[in-house]
Structure formats: C-alpha cells, structure tokens
Design an enzyme around this catalytic site. Structure first.
Site, short mmCIF file in Angstrom:
data_model
loop_
_atom_site.label_atom_id
_atom_site.label_comp_id
_atom_site.label_asym_id
_atom_site.label_seq_id
_atom_site.Cartn_x
_atom_site.Cartn_y
_atom_site.Cartn_z
N TYR A 1 0.84 -1.23 -0.26
CA TYR A 1 -0.12 -0.02 0.21
C TYR A 1 1.32 1.59 -0.02
O TYR A 1 2.07 1.46 1.15
CB TYR A 1 -0.74 0.21 1.22
CG TYR A 1 -2.04 1.01 1.57
CD1 TYR A 1 -3.45 0.68 0.26
CD2 TYR A 1 -1.45 2.21 1.51
CE1 TYR A 1 -4.33 1.35 -0.34
CE2 TYR A 1 -3.28 3.39 1.71
CZ TYR A 1 -4.14 3.20 0.95
OH TYR A 1 -4.94 3.87 1.04
N TYR B 1 -5.99 6.23 -7.50
CA TYR B 1 -6.64 5.64 -5.31
C TYR B 1 -7.31 4.95 -5.56
O TYR B 1 -8.88 5.87 -5.15
CB TYR B 1 -6.29 7.28 -5.13
CG TYR B 1 -6.01 7.22 -4.08
CD1 TYR B 1 -5.03 6.97 -3.43
CD2 TYR B 1 -6.56 8.61 -3.40
CE1 TYR B 1 -5.19 6.54 -1.83
CE2 TYR B 1 -7.11 8.43 -1.48
CZ TYR B 1 -6.73 7.89 -1.25
OH TYR B 1 -6.48 7.70 0.32
#
Lengths: 142, 381
Positions: free
Chosen positions: B280, B331
């Site tokens: 991440y 995103y």
C-alpha cells in the site's frame, strides 16, 4: 474572519487550555492506576477508571518527528510558512502534536530538545501550547 | 500449511481517472459487473455483499443497503466498513471467514468513489477531537512525512530513495492500460516536484481518482468451476494501533509488522517465499516501512534496497506494485492492489507479468496509519 481553527473547550478539557495561561502543560493522571494520559478523555485507556486529577508536568520534551509546511493550507497560516509541525515526546511520557515556534524548520532535527510555550487567546480565555527549541547553553550554533 | 479455505474467483474494475457524470454508486456497479464477468458467475449466485463507502458516498455506514438495493441482492451476509486503505483486505477476510463458516458462498466485496470529480478534499485538518489543525497540521501527507523524517534521521534514508518507489510505480503503470498516470518520470522529476509536507514531494503522494473495484470471494470448490483458475487465500492478517501514538516505538508502526507476521504464520510462508508484492503506497515512504515490516529487508535497510530501482523492478528480486499502485495506477485505496495480486498469481498481467509469480503479498493501511491488513495469495494447489 480568520479561518484559524481554535479548540472546542469543554468542561472536560478546560483545565488543559487554561493551564497555558498559568504557563503550565497539564495532563490527566488516573487516580486508580497512576497512568498519565493525553489526549484528554473521560476514562483511563489503561484501566478504564473514570477518576483523574489534572497535573502540571515539566513542559519539556524532544522532537520525535516533524514535517515541514512550505505552503499554507489555510489563510491564517500564511504568515507562518515555512513552519514545522512535530510529534513531541514529552519528558513524562505522553506524545502530542503541536507546531514548533521560534525556529527555522531547516535547523530542526529529530530528537532535538524542546520546551512548551503558551500563546494566550484572550477572547477565548485559553492559551494554546506550542513547542520551541531549547537553546543549549554554550553551543554557538544554537 | 497454507489456509486456503476461501478463494478469489473474480476481480473487476471500472474505468479509472476523472470520470465526470459518474458517481460512487455507478462506478461500484461497473466494477461489480466486471468482476462477475471475470468470474463467470451469475449475479443471482451472489449471497454476500460487503462494501466500503467512498468519500463521495452519501450513505455512510448504510452504504451496503443502498448498493444492495441498487444491485438487487438479498444477501445472507452484508455490511459496510470504513478502515481507509486497510478496508479492502479486512472485507475480503470477513468474506473468507463467512464462506469458511458456511454462512455464504459467493461474497462480492465492493468499493466505488468519485473522489476526483466530486472534489473530495484530502487536505482537511488531520486528527480527531481537538483537531491538529489548531497547530497547522493539514492534509493526509503530514503523518507520513513525519514517519519519513524519523526514518531518514535514524537510518540515513534519502528523498531520492523514496523517489525510486515513485519511479518504479510509474514504470509499471506504463505497462498497465488501466493506469491513470503512464508518462515516465525520473528521479530528477521527483526531486523537482513541489513540496507537499517535507520531506514529501508531490510525486511521493498518491493520486486522487474516480473508480470502482470489486473482488468476488468464494469457496475453493466453487472457485475451481469459475472462468479462471482460483487464486487461493493462503493467509490473512490484521494489526491495528488505536492508542493515540501511545505504544512504545509507535512511529515505526509495529502493528504493521504484526499484521504481516500473522498472515505469514497462517500461510506457512516467510518473506523468502513471496514472489511479488503489492504494498500500500498512499505515500512512497509507506513502501519502505512495509519492506521492513514484511521482513524483506532488516529494519532501516529499505532505502538502499529500493535505490536504483533494479531490485524492485518487474525482473528484480522483489517486483513491487506491478500495476503502478496508488501512486500511478489509481487511488482505489488498496482495492486495485488486490486485483493486481490476483492477476499476477493467475499469470495474466500481460506486459507487466512477473515470470513465475505464484505467491503475492498484498498490504493495506489507513486511518492516519492506525489500521493495517494483508493477504497472502497463491495458487489453489
């Protein structure tokens, strides 16, 4: 109208914000287990007891980490850039996030010693804590 | 022995980027359709619906209700969860557990957001309660900037090293038709990009995009009859710190280390067994922490590991964020990291396929660095 964010002072938090007027950084100490805590809360996160007493601490600590703002994200911060916001490791244990005043952010280092100073906000009857580098005596670079 | 008691049978994504006219709901729907098609599973077979509301979803915690009505589902298991970038992993884990318990058999995990078009602000005053905005702390980058600063001070990590994470993500995004940002960047571009919260520059930060993602979780048996080979859940983990920076060594985020250790244990693997990783990347520094937390490098040594970008490249010893990640693909708060993990294990990632990729680590984190989840994905056999 300034877009500066001021704290919401409640009965619970008032001693913290008023402490600054007396030049004191205050934390809650649990009367059951003795844990000194921040942020401000109604119970102790260690033992869950609701009893506590406000206690003035030394108002000293070190910079655990910091970030440097070169751009103001609010108009009220325009005359402050560049400025640093730091996580302060207080001498007594609790950590809190405040801005660093009276400092060139490019001169700051992780683990530098700091002390708390208090900015009165007269109309609110409180004072906001900030951190300021401790000038080490005899060190010509500080 | 790896857990393997649930599998991912389908992954889907909507178009990504700036998509005027679309909503969180329409993008989630687009992704849901795509995932069902990928799985070769009919909508009527879906008996679980777990969702993450987008920043532009008006329903908040009742998101599952609105989406379920929209998609026409009477689920045996449902709910919505908001744990930031850890949510995708946590929902897939909940789906896997429900399936293993026999409470549902085909669970759709869904996210959609029109954050770009909807003008979602990620520069809000950080922190809860007495907001850190009192002290001029604005924006999601601030916490990560602080972590980066201490990592640099203690271990000599440099901004250029962070830049290699960004360059790597962009290089991989160039091979990904779904990716929003595909123009190559250099370390010089990274260094020249404007400061956001120093030491982080613009190119250290994730994108803000519109899009939707869906992951279909089912039993190993059902997954074997789906359109693609099943991608099995070998292990899964969570780690969270909810104590207001109160734990020892807090800044180093040890809960992320715990999160991955738990998943490794469940999967019966260690860092040497991982072929490819989707870590991440809300900010480049996050990837450096993950590399250390996952045991790929010892503490403090992630900077030199990524420097030069060769070890983390598609043909390197540990290919990272092979679709471009939050920095360059889109995103989707970690949801696309799961999709890419599945594609790599299936061997269908095309130009960006890592040769021989079998086991993939996927990580996610959120809520001002307080939550973390991860999955170890691998083949069914």
């Amino acid at each position: 109208m300034s877009d500066r964010i001021l704290p919401t002072v409640t009965d619970l938090s008032r001693p913290f914000w008023e402490g600054g007027l007396a030049g004191e950084l205050r934390f809650q100490r649990c009367t059951a287990c003795g844990h000194l805590r921040y942020p401000i809360d109604t119970i102790c996160p260690r033992c869950l007891d609701a009893g506590y007493a406000w206690e003035a601490v030394s108002g000293t600590g070190t910079i655990l980490a910091f970030g440097t703002f070169r751009r103001a994200y609010r108009a009220s911060w325009e005359d402050r850039v560049p400025y640093a916001v730091a996580i302060i490791q207080t001498t007594e244990g609790p950590r809190l996030i405040v801005d660093v005043v009276e400092a060139d952010p490019d001169e700051l280092h992780v683990d530098d010693p700091v002390e708390f100073v208090f900015e009165p906000v007269t109309e609110a009857g409180i004072a906001i804590p900030h951190a300021r580098p401790v000038r080490v005596q005899g060190d010509p670079t500080t | 022995m790896a857990w393997k008691r649930a599998a991912i049978a389908g992954v889907g994504a909507s178009r990504q980027g700036k998509l005027p006219g679309e909503t969180a709901m329409s993008l989630a729907t687009e992704a849901f359709r795509d995932a069902l098609d990928d799985a070769g599973i009919a909508k009527d077979e879906v008996d679980g619906l777990l969702t993450m509301p987008g920043t532009t979803s008006p329903e908040g915690p009742k998101h599952y209700l609105a989406l379920g009505e929209h998609l026409g589902i009477d689920p045996k298991v449902t709910g919505s969860l908001s744990m930031g970038g850890a949510t995708a992993g946590v929902l897939i884990q909940q789906a896997a557990l429900a399936i293993d318990a026999g409470m549902a058999n085909v669970v759709a995990c869904v996210f959609g957001d029109a954050a770009k078009t909807g003008g979602s602000k990620f520069d809000a005053s950080a922190g809860g309660g007495d907001s850190w905005g009192i002290w001029g702390m604005f924006g999601n980058a601030a916490n990560s900037a602080m972590g980066a600063r201490r990592h640099m001070a203690l271990y000599g990590t440099t901004s250029e090293q962070l830049g290699w994470v960004a360059v790597n993500g962009r290089r991989n995004a160039a091979r990904n038709p779904l990716a929003v940002m595909r123009e190559p960047i250099t370390i010089e571009d990274h260094q020249a990009s404007r400061p956001i919260v120093e030491p982080l520059h613009l190119l250290d930060c994730c994108l803000i995009t519109d899009g939707g993602v869906c992951v279909i979780v089912t039993s190993p048996e059902r997954a074997r009859d789906a359109k693609h080979p099943p991608v099995s859940i070998w292990g899964m983990g969570q780690g969270h710190t909810l104590q207001n920076m109160g734990t020892p060594d807090w800044w180093y985020l040890p809960h992320q280390q715990d999160c991955i250790s738990r998943a490794y244990r469940m999967a019966g693997v260690g860092p040497r067994d991982i072929d490819v990783a989707q870590l991440y990347d809300n900010f480049t520094i996050a990837v450096l922490f993950w590399l250390e937390h996952a045991g790929f490098v010892p503490r403090g040594e992630s900077g030199p590991f990524v420097e030069g970008g060769t070890r983390i490249a598609l043909d390197g010893e540990l290919p990272l964020n092979t679709a471009g990640g939050n920095l360059s693909e889109s995103y989707m708060q970690g949801w696309l990291h799961v999709v890419e993990g599945v594609r790599q294990v299936r061997g269908e990632a095309g130009d960006r396929q890592v040769a021989g990729a079998e086991r993939c680590l996927v990580t996610g984190r959120g809520m001002t660095l307080n939550t973390a989840s991860c999955l170890v994905l691998g083949p069914d056999r």
